[in-house]
Design a protein around this motif. Structure first.
Motif, PDB file in Angstrom:
ATOM      1  N   PRO A 243      15.497  -9.531  -4.415  1.00 31.57           N
ATOM      2  CA  PRO A 243      15.097  -9.770  -5.636  1.00 31.57           C
ATOM      3  C   PRO A 243      15.042  -8.509  -6.508  1.00 31.57           C
ATOM      4  O   PRO A 243      14.902  -7.418  -5.989  1.00 31.57           O
ATOM      5  N   PRO A 244      15.452  -8.706  -7.875  1.00 27.55           N
ATOM      6  CA  PRO A 244      15.357  -7.298  -8.466  1.00 27.55           C
ATOM      7  C   PRO A 244      13.982  -6.557  -8.769  1.00 27.55           C
ATOM      8  O   PRO A 244      14.276  -5.482  -8.580  1.00 27.55           O
ATOM      9  N   PRO A 245      12.843  -7.197  -8.683  1.00 31.74           N
ATOM     10  CA  PRO A 245      11.816  -6.269  -8.597  1.00 31.74           C
ATOM     11  C   PRO A 245      11.721  -5.335  -7.313  1.00 31.74           C
ATOM     12  O   PRO A 245      11.051  -4.211  -7.631  1.00 31.74           O
ATOM     13  N   LEU A 246      12.361  -5.722  -6.265  1.00 25.04           N
ATOM     14  CA  LEU A 246      12.189  -4.763  -5.079  1.00 25.04           C
ATOM     15  C   LEU A 246      13.051  -3.650  -5.094  1.00 25.04           C
ATOM     16  O   LEU A 246      12.828  -2.537  -4.707  1.00 25.04           O
ATOM     17  N   LEU A 247      14.148  -4.010  -6.180  1.00 26.11           N
ATOM     18  CA  LEU A 247      15.098  -2.570  -6.421  1.00 26.11           C
ATOM     19  C   LEU A 247      14.615  -1.546  -7.392  1.00 26.11           C
ATOM     20  O   LEU A 247      14.696  -0.582  -7.142  1.00 26.11           O
ATOM     21  N   SER A 248      13.531  -2.276  -8.105  1.00 24.30           N
ATOM     22  CA  SER A 248      13.034  -1.087  -9.043  1.00 24.30           C
ATOM     23  C   SER A 248      11.591  -0.828  -8.577  1.00 24.30           C
ATOM     24  O   SER A 248      10.756  -0.509  -9.673  1.00 24.30           O
ATOM     25  N   CYS A 249      11.136  -1.018  -7.467  1.00 21.22           N
ATOM     26  CA  CYS A 249       9.598  -0.909  -7.108  1.00 21.22           C
ATOM     27  C   CYS A 249       9.372   0.575  -7.025  1.00 21.22           C
ATOM     28  O   CYS A 249       7.865   0.814  -7.311  1.00 21.22           O
ATOM     29  N   LEU A 250      10.066   1.320  -7.179  1.00 18.61           N
ATOM     30  CA  LEU A 250       9.523   2.857  -7.268  1.00 18.61           C
ATOM     31  C   LEU A 250       9.927   3.445  -8.614  1.00 18.61           C
ATOM     32  O   LEU A 250       9.574   4.654  -8.652  1.00 18.61           O
TER      33      LEU A 250
ATOM     34  N   CYS B 168       0.814  -1.283   0.022  1.00 15.89           N
ATOM     35  CA  CYS B 168      -0.012  -0.024  -0.142  1.00 15.89           C
ATOM     36  C   CYS B 168       0.901   1.291   0.071  1.00 15.89           C
ATOM     37  O   CYS B 168       0.401   2.276  -0.507  1.00 15.89           O
ATOM     38  N   LEU B 169       2.096   1.204   0.414  1.00 13.86           N
ATOM     39  CA  LEU B 169       3.007   2.575   0.768  1.00 13.86           C
ATOM     40  C   LEU B 169       3.372   2.578  -0.851  1.00 13.86           C
ATOM     41  O   LEU B 169       3.714   3.771  -1.276  1.00 13.86           O
ATOM     42  N   LEU B 170       3.595   1.542  -1.640  1.00 11.89           N
ATOM     43  CA  LEU B 170       3.931   1.721  -3.124  1.00 11.89           C
ATOM     44  C   LEU B 170       2.854   2.400  -3.813  1.00 11.89           C
ATOM     45  O   LEU B 170       3.284   3.172  -4.620  1.00 11.89           O
ATOM     46  N   VAL B 171       1.769   2.093  -3.747  1.00 14.81           N
ATOM     47  CA  VAL B 171       0.795   2.822  -4.319  1.00 14.81           C
ATOM     48  C   VAL B 171       0.459   4.050  -3.820  1.00 14.81           C
ATOM     49  O   VAL B 171       0.327   5.029  -4.671  1.00 14.81           O
ATOM     50  N   LEU B 172       0.765   4.492  -2.565  1.00 15.67           N
ATOM     51  CA  LEU B 172       0.761   5.836  -2.057  1.00 15.67           C
ATOM     52  C   LEU B 172       1.869   6.640  -2.885  1.00 15.67           C
ATOM     53  O   LEU B 172       1.697   7.885  -2.979  1.00 15.67           O
ATOM     54  N   HIS B 173       2.917   6.068  -3.000  1.00  9.24           N
ATOM     55  CA  HIS B 173       4.162   6.673  -3.372  1.00  9.24           C
ATOM     56  C   HIS B 173       3.770   7.257  -4.896  1.00  9.24           C
ATOM     57  O   HIS B 173       4.166   8.299  -5.393  1.00  9.24           O
TER      58      HIS B 173
ATOM     59  N   CYS C 152       2.542  -1.041  -9.762  1.00 10.96           N
ATOM     60  CA  CYS C 152       3.752  -1.195  -9.179  1.00 10.96           C
ATOM     61  C   CYS C 152       3.424  -2.375  -8.167  1.00 10.96           C
ATOM     62  O   CYS C 152       4.647  -2.842  -7.642  1.00 10.96           O
ATOM     63  N   VAL C 153       2.438  -2.846  -7.865  1.00 11.94           N
ATOM     64  CA  VAL C 153       2.224  -3.865  -6.817  1.00 11.94           C
ATOM     65  C   VAL C 153       2.091  -5.448  -7.598  1.00 11.94           C
ATOM     66  O   VAL C 153       2.983  -6.341  -6.911  1.00 11.94           O
ATOM     67  N   TYR C 154       1.667  -5.597  -8.781  1.00 10.32           N
ATOM     68  CA  TYR C 154       1.590  -6.796  -9.497  1.00 10.32           C
ATOM     69  C   TYR C 154       2.786  -7.457  -9.537  1.00 10.32           C
ATOM     70  O   TYR C 154       2.969  -8.737  -9.232  1.00 10.32           O
ATOM     71  N   PRO C 155       3.777  -6.849  -9.974  1.00 11.09           N
ATOM     72  CA  PRO C 155       5.263  -7.757 -10.183  1.00 11.09           C
ATOM     73  C   PRO C 155       5.760  -8.079  -8.799  1.00 11.09           C
ATOM     74  O   PRO C 155       6.627  -9.092  -8.874  1.00 11.09           O
ATOM     75  N   LEU C 156       5.461  -7.686  -7.886  1.00  6.50           N
ATOM     76  CA  LEU C 156       6.041  -8.027  -6.531  1.00  6.50           C
ATOM     77  C   LEU C 156       5.139  -9.183  -6.286  1.00  6.50           C
ATOM     78  O   LEU C 156       5.559  -9.991  -5.176  1.00  6.50           O
ATOM     79  N   LEU C 157       4.013  -9.647  -6.451  1.00  5.02           N
ATOM     80  CA  LEU C 157       2.941 -10.515  -6.167  1.00  5.02           C
ATOM     81  C   LEU C 157       3.433 -11.948  -6.841  1.00  5.02           C
ATOM     82  O   LEU C 157       3.100 -13.085  -6.604  1.00  5.02           O
ATOM     83  N   GLN C 158       4.160 -11.799  -7.945  1.00  4.46           N
ATOM     84  CA  GLN C 158       4.637 -12.977  -8.636  1.00  4.46           C
ATOM     85  C   GLN C 158       5.588 -13.560  -8.257  1.00  4.46           C
ATOM     86  O   GLN C 158       6.459 -13.323  -7.327  1.00  4.46           O
TER      87      GLN C 158
END
Length: 317
Positions: A158-165, A130-135, A311-317
């Motif tokens: 994981p690489p997706p966490l490094l590019s989550c913003l 939810c903080l990524l959505v607010l960002h 930005c949320v869906y790539p982190l759920l895979q």
């Protein structure tokens, strides 16, 4: 009788005009002269004093810029240091759903020349969706300088966490061009923690509490006390029952969501709110999308169509 006598080297009647002060300066309080002005010569401001004033203004401006840089570095260092720097900035892919106006000076107080830094410590085992959505929403409202770091307490991320913003901004080196700093540090912590002002504000702990703080920066908080209470109730339900509850509690929450969404498009009626952001993210994290009731699935699809959850869906895979 003196031992010896010395003849005088100057006449005894000599007169010396001794000064009464170390130096002289123009009288600022003379008749016809404003004491609020600088020294005036022949009706004009002294050029030397005018140049000195301009130089002072330039020095103060540079000091404000240095203060902004030092404040940002101090907050990052006090978290403590991160080892990997992946500076990023993301602008929301869709138009903001919040129509209200927000001003950082009115919300946080005026701070001349200083960038407002938000530093968040989060565990990579439980990303704060939810903080990524607010960002993403904040990036639509303000000029946000975002960065991702990895603390030494975490061995691998994981690489997706490094590019989550999102992608790196071209002007990320110039902090004075931004209004808000958003720093996410992946760290081995038991509870998510946010630091905003280390001098006058204690750290905020918990994803829901940090989400409330960030949501207020959007200027979209409900003014109706009943709606504000309902929003807090949905947030607490998502945190304590969807996230920490058992299968029976999660099923009960999904039924409540389905009933509420059968009466309106969003949880608080016709307005998208923080309750929708937090509840949707916790439903997605719990993996309840396929087994969710019809109204909940329609609501999740509506959230996805806004574009703020990309930005949320790539982190759920």
């Amino acid at each position: 009788m003196p031992m010896y006598k010395v003849k005088p080297v100057s006449p005894a009647d000599i007169k010396i005009d001794l000064p009464t002060c170390m130096y002289k300066s123009p009288n600022l309080h003379a008749q016809g002269m404003n004491c609020g002005e600088h020294a005036i010569q022949n009706g004009e401001v002294d050029p030397a004093l005018k140049a000195l004033e301009e130089r002072q203004d330039e020095v103060l401006r540079r000091l404000y810029e240095i203060k902004a840089t030092v404040d940002g570095l101090a907050k990052t260092v006090s978290t403590p240091d991160a080892d990997l720097d992946a500076s990023t900035l993301s602008r929301g892919p869709a138009e903001s759903v919040f129509r209200g106006t927000a001003d950082l000076d009115s919300l946080l107080g005026k701070d001349l020349g200083a960038l407002r830094d938000i530093v968040i410590n989060a565990s990579p085992a439980c990303p704060p969706l939810c903080l990524l959505v607010l960002h993403a929403l904040l990036c639509q409202r303000y000029q946000v300088l975002s960065s991702v770091h990895v603390h030494s307490s975490v061995s691998a991320v994981p690489p997706p966490l490094l590019s989550c913003l999102g992608p790196r901004h071209i002007d990320s080196h110039a902090r004075q061009h931004f209004q808000l700093g958003f720093t996410l540090i992946w760290k081995d912590v038991s509870e998510l923690q946010m630091k905003f002002n280390t001098q006058s504000m204690c750290p905020i702990e918990g994803e829901a509490n940090v989400a409330r703080f960030l949501f207020r920066l959007l200027g979209a908080e409900p003014q109706d006390p009943v709606a504000a209470t309902q929003m807090d109730c949905w947030i607490d339900t998502a945190v304590f029952q969807l996230s920490e509850g058992g299968s029976k509690e999660r099923a009960a929450v999904l039924r409540s969501l389905n009933a509420a969404l059968g009466r309106s498009a969003w949880l608080l009626g016709q307005e998208f709110s923080l309750a929708d952001i937090v509840c949707a993210c916790y439903v997605l994290r719990a993996g309840q999308t396929t087994s969710a009731p019809v109204n909940v699935q329609r609501w999740l699809k509506s959230c996805q169509n806004l574009g703020h959850f990309d930005c949320v869906y790539p982190l759920l895979q």
